[in-house]
Design a protein around this motif. Structure first.
Motif, PDB file in Angstrom:
ATOM      1  N   LEU A 125      -2.017   4.381  12.132  1.00 29.51           N
ATOM      2  CA  LEU A 125      -0.745   3.878  12.663  1.00 29.51           C
ATOM      3  C   LEU A 125       0.117   3.248  11.575  1.00 29.51           C
ATOM      4  O   LEU A 125       1.342   3.321  11.627  1.00 29.51           O
ATOM      5  CB  LEU A 125      -1.003   2.881  13.793  1.00 29.51           C
ATOM      6  CG  LEU A 125      -1.431   3.541  15.110  1.00 29.51           C
ATOM      7  CD1 LEU A 125      -1.976   2.509  16.073  1.00 29.51           C
ATOM      8  CD2 LEU A 125      -0.271   4.297  15.741  1.00 29.51           C
ATOM      9  N   LEU A 126      -0.522   2.614  10.601  1.00 27.08           N
ATOM     10  CA  LEU A 126       0.266   1.978   9.542  1.00 27.08           C
ATOM     11  C   LEU A 126       0.704   2.974   8.468  1.00 27.08           C
ATOM     12  O   LEU A 126       1.469   2.640   7.583  1.00 27.08           O
ATOM     13  CB  LEU A 126      -0.519   0.827   8.913  1.00 27.08           C
ATOM     14  CG  LEU A 126      -0.677  -0.406   9.815  1.00 27.08           C
ATOM     15  CD1 LEU A 126      -1.627  -1.419   9.198  1.00 27.08           C
ATOM     16  CD2 LEU A 126       0.669  -1.065  10.114  1.00 27.08           C
ATOM     17  N   SER A 127       0.198   4.209   8.576  1.00 26.10           N
ATOM     18  CA  SER A 127       0.571   5.190   7.553  1.00 26.10           C
ATOM     19  C   SER A 127       1.629   6.162   8.064  1.00 26.10           C
ATOM     20  O   SER A 127       2.135   6.980   7.306  1.00 26.10           O
ATOM     21  CB  SER A 127      -0.672   5.970   7.099  1.00 26.10           C
ATOM     22  OG  SER A 127      -1.093   6.841   8.130  1.00 26.10           O
ATOM     23  N   ASP A 141      -5.745   1.573  13.092  1.00 25.21           N
ATOM     24  CA  ASP A 141      -4.668   0.935  12.318  1.00 25.21           C
ATOM     25  C   ASP A 141      -4.331   1.726  11.058  1.00 25.21           C
ATOM     26  O   ASP A 141      -3.175   1.842  10.677  1.00 25.21           O
ATOM     27  CB  ASP A 141      -5.101  -0.473  11.880  1.00 25.21           C
ATOM     28  CG  ASP A 141      -4.931  -1.486  13.010  1.00 25.21           C
ATOM     29  OD1 ASP A 141      -4.771  -1.049  14.165  1.00 25.21           O
ATOM     30  OD2 ASP A 141      -4.960  -2.692  12.724  1.00 25.21           O
ATOM     31  N   GLU A 142      -5.371   2.234  10.414  1.00 24.29           N
ATOM     32  CA  GLU A 142      -5.161   2.972   9.166  1.00 24.29           C
ATOM     33  C   GLU A 142      -4.156   4.104   9.372  1.00 24.29           C
ATOM     34  O   GLU A 142      -3.317   4.375   8.521  1.00 24.29           O
ATOM     35  CB  GLU A 142      -6.484   3.582   8.658  1.00 24.29           C
ATOM     36  CG  GLU A 142      -7.399   2.612   7.951  1.00 24.29           C
ATOM     37  CD  GLU A 142      -8.371   1.915   8.905  1.00 24.29           C
ATOM     38  OE1 GLU A 142      -8.070   1.843  10.119  1.00 24.29           O
ATOM     39  OE2 GLU A 142      -9.410   1.441   8.430  1.00 24.29           O
TER      40      GLU A 142
END
Lengths: 234, 628
Positions: free
Chosen positions: B11-13, B8-9
Motif C-alpha cells: 500500500l505504501l508503494s 503496508d509494504e
C-alpha cells in the motif's frame, strides 16, 4: 467564535493523505450540522485550517484543526455530533474554544511528540539502546538535507528536544515550527549514518518506521504547551 | 478492525492507496457469515471513475437493503498495483470485507464503454476466475454483465455467464431468491443458469449458438437450451414517478458512499429522469432508455435533502440525458437554490439547453467569469442536423450565445461529430462557420460592454454507429477518413475572420475505429479482445495507456477484417448480432428513422407527437403522460 478540534487518525486512516483528510473533515462538519462560517465570494469555503500536515503512513493521537463557527452549543455537543459521523479510525478527542485574538494553529506550532517503533522484521541488527544513547550524546548531528536545488549540511541536534528509547519504543520531541521543522525519519537517517548502516531493511525508512504523532505543541513563557491547552471547554 | 488484503509494504508503494482500503463514509458493513448471498459489484476502471457511477450506488443500496445479501465493490487495480498483484500472486479482493472475489456467489460487472473490455478480463484474471464462462466450475462466482454495452454483448459473450438487459432494480431480487432456493437444493451451476435464463431480461450466451454465412454475416442465431428464450426483453422500472419511497422498484440511496480521494463525481447526484424524448439518431442512450420516465418532484426534494445531509457533499448535480426536458425543472432548481445555495452548496446543471431560464439560473449559482457555456450542435450545418435529428437550430444557438454574452459570459464550448452519414464538405466546413458566427455575435456587443475577448472552443469526436440506433446499419469511416475530415475543418477554421478567438481540437482516430469494432462486433470479436489482453492491453480508455499496436496485432492474429465491421453498410435483412434483444423500440421504427435521415426529415420529439417507436409497450412514461 474560534474552535480548536483535536482528533486522532488511527489504523488504516494512515493511508489517507493530508489534502484528503481536509476534504474528509469539510464534509464531516456538514454532516454533523456544525454551524461553520464560510468565506465570502462565489465559491465560499469553510473557515478551517489544520495545524500541521501528517505524512501518509503515519498515525496520530494529536491532530489539530481550527474552525470558525457562527454558533455552537458546547464542547461536548460538538464532539459528540462529529464523532457520530466519523469513520473507523478517526476520532474527535477534544473541542475547545479559543480566545478571539488567538493565532491560528499552523502559525504557532513549535514542537511535536512522536512515538516510533521499527516495523517487525525491519529492526537494525545492533544494540539499539546503547547505540541510540551514544548517538544522542553527540554535540552536533550533521545531516545532508537535499532540496530540489541544492544540498546543504544542517545540524539537527538542537531540534531534538527530548529523546529516549525503552522497550522497543522511541519517544521523541522534535522541533516542528515552520522555520525549524525536523521530520522524524530524518533522525533515523542520521542514526543509520551514525551506526554505519548503509543497506538492509532498516534503511527503507518509509516502511521501516511505524510513526505515531502523539501531541503537537505551541511554546510560551512556561515552555511547550499542547495546542488544546490554549483554549478551554465551554 | 478489518484486516486489509494488501500489506503496508504494498500500500505504501502504490499511488493513492486509499483506492483499496475501503472504510469510506456510508460503506455498508455486514458479517459475511450472516448472509446467504455475497455479491461483488464491479466497475472495470480505476476507483475514482467507478465510484462516480450512479448505477452502482443505486444497486449497492438496493442489494444491501436485504439482510440475506451483502453487496460489496471492486474496481480495476491501477497499473502499479496490477503489476504487484501479479508478481506476488495476490488475488483480487472486494473493498468492504477485503475477501477474495473468487469466494463470492456473484460478480456483477457494469459495462459503460467499450474501451473497458480488457479491464473486464483483468478483473477475472486477477480474481483467479477462468476467463471463459464455459471453463468455470462450481467454485467460481456467477459472472453477470450489465450497463449500456450489454445491448451488444456479443464481443464479450464468451466471458460472461449472464447478461442482464435493462435496469437492475427490476429483477435482481428475483435472481437472489432463485439462487437461495437453488443453493438449498444443491443444484449445479448449469441448472442455476437455466433457471436464470427463464427470468425476463436475462441472456445466458452459452445457451445460444451462432452460425455464419460465407461472407461472415450471421446465418442463424439459435438457442441450444430449452430454458433459454428466443427474445430477451429489456427490463425497466415503469413507475418511476412514484412518490412513495417504499414503492416497489423505487430504489435510490439515501446514504451514498463518500470516497476519501476526490472522485470524478465528487457530489450528490440526483437522477431526475431516465430516457430522452429527443430521438437524436446517433444516440444509443436515447433509444435504449425509452420511454422517458420522470421522477416525482417531492420524492426528489426529499432525496436531495437526505443525500446532502448524509454525505456532507458541497455540491449537487442533476442527472439526466436532457435536463431541460424535465417537466419540473424550474421547481427543482429553485428549490435547490432556495434551500441549499446559501449554505455553501454548489448546484451544477449539466445537459441544460441554453435559454433565458438556464442563463438566469446559472448566473445565480456559478461564477460567470470562470464558467463556460456548452452547446452541442453535433453537426455544423442545418442539413446535417436534420439528418441526425438534432433539433437545435443555428438561430437558437446564436440567440443563446448572444444572451449569454450580454450576461457576462465570454467562453463557449461547441461539440460536434465528424463522419456522420451523408456528410459533405459543406457540412464539415459548417463547423468552422458556426464557430465563427458565435464569435461574431460576441463582437456585435459594444466594446465598452464586453468582458474582454471571447473564446470559442470547438471539439469534434468521430461518429461511431451504435446498436439500436437508426444508424446501426450505416458505414463508419476509417481512421484515415476521420483525420482527413478533421483536416478539412481545421483548414477552414484557419480561414475564419476571428480565428484567433477560436480553438479547434479533435478526438483520437485510432481509438474511435476500435470502439466501432467493439460496438458492433459479433462473437468472433471475443477472441480479439482476449488476444489484446494477453498481449498487454489494459486501461484502453486512458489515452496514455492505449496501445494501438497491440490491438492491430490482436486484430491481425485473430483474423478480424476491419472493413467487415467498420466500413460495411449493412442491409436491412441482415441478422445483426444484437437482434435477439428487444428494447421496446422496434427495428421497423429504426429503419424508418434511417430512411428519414437520408431524406433529411426531422422526427418530432415524444412530447410533440408520438412517432410509434414501440416503447409504449412498456405501459408507462412519456407515452402515457397526456392520458394521465
Amino acid at each position: 467564535m474560534k474552535l480548536r478540534i483535536k482528533f486522532a487518525k488511527r489504523g488504516y486512516m494512515k493511508f489517507v493523505g493530508h489534502l484528503d483528510t481536509m476534504r474528509y473533515f469539510q464534509k464531516a462538519i456538514r454532516r454533523a450540522d456544525i454551524d461553520i462560517a464560510y468565506s465570502e465570494g462565489f465559491n465560499p469555503h469553510q473557515l478551517m485550517s489544520f495545524a500541521a500536515p501528517l505524512g501518509v503512513g503515519m498515525t496520530s493521537e494529536g491532530e489539530y484543526m481550527d474552525i470558525v463557527v457562527k454558533s455552537a452549543t458546547s464542547s461536548e455537543a460538538i464532539k459528540k455530533s462529529l464523532n457520530e459521523t466519523m469513520v473507523e479510525g478517526m476520532e474527535i478527542i477534544s473541542v475547545v474554544k479559543l480566545p478571539d485574538d488567538s493565532k491560528n494553529a499552523m502559525s504557532i506550532v513549535a514542537a511535536a511528540d512522536y512515538s516510533i517503533k521499527y516495523r517487525e522484521g525491519y529492526e537494525p541488527d545492533i544494540d539499539i539502546k546503547s547505540k541510540f544513547d551514544e548517538f544522542l550524546s553527540q554535540e552536533s548531528i550533521i545531516i545532508t538535507k537535499k532540496t530540489k536545488k541544492s544540498e546543504k549540511e544542517v545540524d539537527i541536534r538542537p531540534s531534538i528536544y527530548e529523546a529516549k528509547y525503552a522497550d522497543g519504543i522511541f519517544e521523541l520531541k522534535l522541533a516542528s515550527a515552520s522555520g525549524e521543522y525536523l521530520k522524524p525519519d530524518l533522525v533515523f537517517q542520521a542514526f543509520n549514518n551514525y551506526c554505519g548502516i548503509t543497506d538492509g531493511k532498516c534503511t527503507e525508512l518509509k516502511l521501516a518506521l511505524l510513526i505515531n504523532r502523539v501531541e503537537v505543541y505551541a511554546k510560551n513563557d512556561n515552555g511547550f504547551i499542547p495546542l488544546e491547552g490554549l483554549g478551554g471547554s465551554f | 478492525m478489518r484486516k486489509l488484503a494488501l500489506p503496508d509494504e504494498v500500500l505504501l508503494s502504490v499511488e493513492k492507496p486509499e483506492r483499496y482500503i475501503g472504510n469510506e463514509v456510508n460503506m455498508v458493513r455486514k458479517n459475511p457469515a450472516d448472509v446467504d448471498i455475497r455479491f461483488v459489484m464491479c466497475f472495470p476502471d480505476v476507483y475514482e471513475i467507478g465510484m462516480s457511477h450512479l448505477g452502482i450506488q443505486i444497486l449497492y443500496d438496493m442489494f444491501n437493503r436485504r439482510d440475506d445479501v451483502y453487496c460489496e465493490r471492486v474496481y480495476s487495480p491501477w497499473k502499479d498495483l496490477d503489476k504487484v498483484m501479479r508478481e506476488k500472486k495476490i488475488p483480487l479482493f472486494a473493498i468492504e470485507s477485503q475477501d477474495p472475489i473468487k469466494e463470492f456467489d456473484f460478480l456483477g460487472i457494469t459495462l459503460q464503454y467499450e474501451m473497458c473490455y480488457t479491464n473486464v478480463l483483468q478483473i477475472l484474471d486477477l480474481s483467479g476466475i477462468p476467463l471463459m464462462a464455459k471453463e468455470r466450475t462450481e467454485d467460481d462466482p456467477i459472472v453477470f454483465g450489465g450497463g449500456p454495452c450489454s445491448y451488444n454483448p456479443e464481443p464479450l459473450a464468451d466471458f460472461f455467464d449472464v447478461f442482464y438487459m435493462g435496469e437492475g432494480e427490476k429483477q435482481y431480487y428475483r435472481i437472489f431468491d432463485i439462487y437461495k432456493e437453488h443453493k438449498k437444493s444443491g443444484g449445479t451451476r448449469k441448472e442455476f443458469l437455466e433457471k436464470v435464463a427463464e427470468v425476463p431480461g436475462m441472456y445466458v450466451p452459452m445457451f445460444y449458438d451462432v452460425s455464419y454465412n460465407e461472407d461472415g454475416t450471421i446465418k442463424e442465431f439459435k438457442k441450444n437450451n430449452e430454458h433459454a428464450k428466443d427474445k430477451i426483453v429489456k427490463q425497466l422500472v415503469v413507475d418511476m414517478g412514484n412518490p412513495d419511497e417504499n414503492a416497489e422498484f423505487n430504489y435510490y440511496p439515501r446514504k451514498p458512499l463518500v470516497p476519501f480521494i476526490k472522485a470524478t463525481q465528487d457530489r450528490v447526484v440526483l437522477e431526475i429522469q431516465r430516457g430522452c424524448i429527443r430521438g437524436c439518431r446517433f444516440c444509443q442512450a436515447g433509444m435504449v432508455y425509452r420511454p422517458v420516465r420522470e421522477r416525482n418532484i417531492e420524492f426528489l426534494k426529499k432525496l436531495a435533502y437526505d443525500m446532502l445531509h448524509s454525505t456532507g457533499h458541497e455540491e449537487i448535480s442533476l442527472s439526466s440525458l436532457s435536463s431541460s426536458d424535465f417537466s419540473h425543472l424550474e421547481e427543482i432548481v429553485n428549490y435547490l437554490i432556495d434551500e441549499f445555495h446559501g449554505k455553501g452548496v454548489n448546484i451544477s446543471l449539466p445537459s441544460l439547453r441554453i435559454d433565458a431560464f438556464s442563463l438566469d439560473v446559472m448566473s445565480k449559482v456559478q461564477d460567470i467569469r470562470k464558467s463556460s457555456l456548452t452547446f452541442a450542435p453535433e453537426a455544423g450545418s442545418q442539413r446535417m442536423r436534420n439528418v441526425i435529428n438534432k433539433g437545435l437550430t443555428e438561430e437558437v444557438i446564436l440567440k443563446g450565445a448572444s444572451e449569454a454574452f450580454h450576461g457576462g459570459w465570454n467562453r463557449v464550448k461547441l461539440y460536434f461529430m465528424l463522419g456522420l452519414p451523408t456528410e459533405t464538405i459543406e457540412d464539415m466546413e459548417g463547423i468552422a462557420e458556426l464557430a465563427e458566427k458565435v464569435a461574431e455575435v460576441y463582437y456585435e456587443i459594444p466594446k465598452d460592454q464586453r468582458n474582454g475577448k471571447v473564446q470559442v472552443t470547438a471539439s469534434s469526436s468521430f461518429f461511431i454507429p451504435k446498436p439500436f440506433t437508426p444508424f446501426q446499419w450505416t458505414r463508419m469511416c476509417t481512421k484515415e477518413e476521420f483525420l482527413g475530415k478533421a483536416k478539412i475543418v481545421n483548414a477552414k477554421m484557419k480561414m475564419m475572420l476571428n480565428k484567433k478567438s477560436i480553438k479547434y481540437n479533435w478526438h483520437e482516430a485510432d481509438v474511435s475505429e476500435l470502439e466501432g469494432l467493439l460496438a458492433r462486433g459479433d462473437r468472433k470479436v471475443c477472441k480479439t479482445v482476449l488476444r489484446a489482453y494477453e498481449l498487454g492491453a489494459l486501461y484502453d480508455a486512458w489515452g496514455d495507456s492505449f496501445d494501438n499496436d497491440i490491438w492491430e496485432k490482436a486484430i491481425e492474429e485473430t483474423g478480424i477484417d476491419m472493413d467487415f465491421y467498420i466500413t460495411r453498410e449493412r442491409s436491412y435483412d441482415e441478422i445483426l448480432p444484437w437482434d435477439f434483444i428487444d428494447i421496446g423500440v422496434t427495428k421497423k421504427f429504426l429503419m424508418r428513422e434511417y430512411e428519414n435521415a437520408k431524406q433529411e426529415k426531422v422526427t418530432p420529439n415524444c412530447r410533440m407527437n408520438c412517432s410509434g417507436c414501440g416503447a409504449m409497450t412498456f405501459g408507462g412514461g412519456v407515452c402515457f403522460e397526456a392520458k394521465n
